[in-house]
Write a protein that holds these residues in place. Structure first.
Motif, short mmCIF file in Angstrom:
data_model
loop_
_atom_site.label_atom_id
_atom_site.label_comp_id
_atom_site.label_asym_id
_atom_site.label_seq_id
_atom_site.Cartn_x
_atom_site.Cartn_y
_atom_site.Cartn_z
N LEU A 194 -17.72 -51.23 42.02
CA LEU A 194 -17.90 -49.84 41.60
C LEU A 194 -17.17 -48.90 42.56
O LEU A 194 -16.48 -47.97 42.14
CB LEU A 194 -19.38 -49.47 41.54
CG LEU A 194 -19.68 -47.99 41.26
CD1 LEU A 194 -19.09 -47.54 39.92
CD2 LEU A 194 -21.18 -47.74 41.30
N LEU A 195 -17.28 -49.17 43.85
CA LEU A 195 -16.60 -48.31 44.83
C LEU A 195 -15.08 -48.42 44.72
O LEU A 195 -14.37 -47.45 44.93
CB LEU A 195 -17.09 -48.61 46.24
CG LEU A 195 -18.53 -48.18 46.51
CD1 LEU A 195 -18.97 -48.57 47.91
CD2 LEU A 195 -18.69 -46.68 46.31
N VAL A 196 -14.57 -49.59 44.36
CA VAL A 196 -13.13 -49.74 44.13
C VAL A 196 -12.71 -48.90 42.92
O VAL A 196 -11.71 -48.17 42.98
CB VAL A 196 -12.73 -51.22 43.95
CG1 VAL A 196 -11.27 -51.34 43.52
CG2 VAL A 196 -12.98 -52.01 45.24
N VAL A 197 -13.47 -48.98 41.85
CA VAL A 197 -13.16 -48.19 40.64
C VAL A 197 -13.20 -46.69 40.97
O VAL A 197 -12.32 -45.93 40.55
CB VAL A 197 -14.11 -48.56 39.49
CG1 VAL A 197 -14.08 -47.54 38.36
CG2 VAL A 197 -13.78 -49.95 38.96
N LEU A 198 -14.20 -46.27 41.71
CA LEU A 198 -14.29 -44.86 42.10
C LEU A 198 -13.10 -44.45 42.97
O LEU A 198 -12.55 -43.35 42.80
CB LEU A 198 -15.61 -44.58 42.83
CG LEU A 198 -16.88 -44.65 41.98
CD1 LEU A 198 -18.12 -44.52 42.87
CD2 LEU A 198 -16.87 -43.60 40.89
N LYS A 199 -12.70 -45.33 43.88
CA LYS A 199 -11.55 -45.03 44.75
C LYS A 199 -10.28 -44.84 43.92
O LYS A 199 -9.52 -43.89 44.14
CB LYS A 199 -11.36 -46.16 45.78
CG LYS A 199 -10.10 -46.10 46.61
CD LYS A 199 -10.10 -44.90 47.51
CE LYS A 199 -8.84 -44.88 48.37
NZ LYS A 199 -8.54 -43.54 48.86
N ILE A 200 -10.05 -45.73 42.97
CA ILE A 200 -8.86 -45.62 42.13
C ILE A 200 -8.89 -44.32 41.34
O ILE A 200 -7.86 -43.66 41.15
CB ILE A 200 -8.73 -46.85 41.20
CG1 ILE A 200 -8.44 -48.11 42.03
CG2 ILE A 200 -7.64 -46.63 40.15
CD1 ILE A 200 -8.55 -49.41 41.26
N ALA A 201 -10.07 -43.91 40.91
CA ALA A 201 -10.22 -42.67 40.14
C ALA A 201 -10.26 -41.43 41.04
O ALA A 201 -10.36 -40.31 40.54
CB ALA A 201 -11.50 -42.74 39.31
N ASP A 202 -10.19 -41.64 42.35
CA ASP A 202 -10.25 -40.55 43.33
C ASP A 202 -11.56 -39.76 43.22
O ASP A 202 -11.58 -38.53 43.26
CB ASP A 202 -9.04 -39.63 43.21
CG ASP A 202 -8.86 -38.75 44.43
OD1 ASP A 202 -9.26 -39.16 45.54
OD2 ASP A 202 -8.33 -37.62 44.28
N LEU A 215 -23.69 -47.52 51.85
CA LEU A 215 -22.63 -47.46 50.85
C LEU A 215 -21.48 -46.58 51.33
O LEU A 215 -20.32 -46.83 51.01
CB LEU A 215 -23.17 -46.94 49.51
CG LEU A 215 -23.99 -47.92 48.70
CD1 LEU A 215 -24.52 -47.25 47.43
CD2 LEU A 215 -23.20 -49.16 48.35
N SER A 216 -21.78 -45.58 52.13
CA SER A 216 -20.71 -44.75 52.71
C SER A 216 -19.84 -45.58 53.64
O SER A 216 -18.62 -45.40 53.67
CB SER A 216 -21.31 -43.56 53.46
OG SER A 216 -21.94 -42.69 52.56
N ASP A 217 -20.44 -46.49 54.39
CA ASP A 217 -19.66 -47.40 55.24
C ASP A 217 -18.74 -48.25 54.38
O ASP A 217 -17.56 -48.42 54.69
CB ASP A 217 -20.58 -48.33 56.05
CG ASP A 217 -21.43 -47.60 57.07
OD1 ASP A 217 -21.02 -46.52 57.55
OD2 ASP A 217 -22.53 -48.11 57.37
N LEU A 218 -19.28 -48.79 53.29
CA LEU A 218 -18.48 -49.61 52.40
C LEU A 218 -17.37 -48.79 51.75
O LEU A 218 -16.24 -49.27 51.61
CB LEU A 218 -19.36 -50.27 51.33
CG LEU A 218 -18.65 -51.19 50.35
CD1 LEU A 218 -17.91 -52.32 51.07
CD2 LEU A 218 -19.65 -51.75 49.34
N GLU A 219 -17.67 -47.57 51.38
CA GLU A 219 -16.64 -46.69 50.80
C GLU A 219 -15.47 -46.50 51.77
O GLU A 219 -14.31 -46.54 51.35
CB GLU A 219 -17.26 -45.34 50.44
CG GLU A 219 -16.26 -44.36 49.83
CD GLU A 219 -16.87 -43.01 49.56
OE1 GLU A 219 -16.54 -42.42 48.52
OE2 GLU A 219 -17.67 -42.51 50.41
N LYS A 220 -15.77 -46.33 53.04
CA LYS A 220 -14.70 -46.18 54.05
C LYS A 220 -13.88 -47.46 54.17
O LYS A 220 -12.65 -47.40 54.31
CB LYS A 220 -15.32 -45.80 55.40
CG LYS A 220 -15.89 -44.40 55.42
CD LYS A 220 -16.63 -44.13 56.73
CE LYS A 220 -17.41 -42.83 56.61
NZ LYS A 220 -18.47 -42.72 57.58
#
Length: 106
Positions: free
Chosen positions: A71-79, A6-11
């Motif tokens: 979920l990772l996109v939503v987290l990214k937008i929320a910083d 998931l860390s890879d996907l987050e990047k």
């Protein structure tokens, strides 16, 4: 070959968020803002639940991938970094699930 995390996907999400919305679904969602991204996350959550109830293993795997991505996109937008979410999960695993839930009510 190392395992995809998931860390890879987050990047990947972080990188693609700043690409051209004409070239990247992630950038398009990021540009549309939290409301659109959260709505898409909700849709994917419902689709995941439907696949689980139907015992549709293949679809459950596909929908789970969509759910995690959105979920990772939503987290990214929320910083909010994934590591913040993982810290909470780590803290919760110190107790049993029932103990942890009971402690949240206090």
């Amino acid at each position: 070959m190392s395992e995809f995390t998931l860390s890879d996907l987050e990047k990947i999400v972080a990188t693609r968020a700043h690409a051209s919305p004409d070239e990247s679904w992630t950038a398009k969602l990021y540009a549309a803002g939290q409301r659109k991204a959260a709505k898409k996350l909700g849709e994917e959550a419902v689709e995941t639940v439907i696949a689980a109830i139907a015992s549709d293993r293949a679809n459950l795997i596909d929908e789970s991938a969509d759910l995690l991505y959105h979920l990772l996109v939503v987290l990214k937008i929320a910083d909010i970094p994934l590591s913040d979410v993982l810290k909470i999960l780590e803290k919760r695993t110190v107790k049993t699930g029932l103990e942890e839930k009971a402690s949240r009510r206090e």
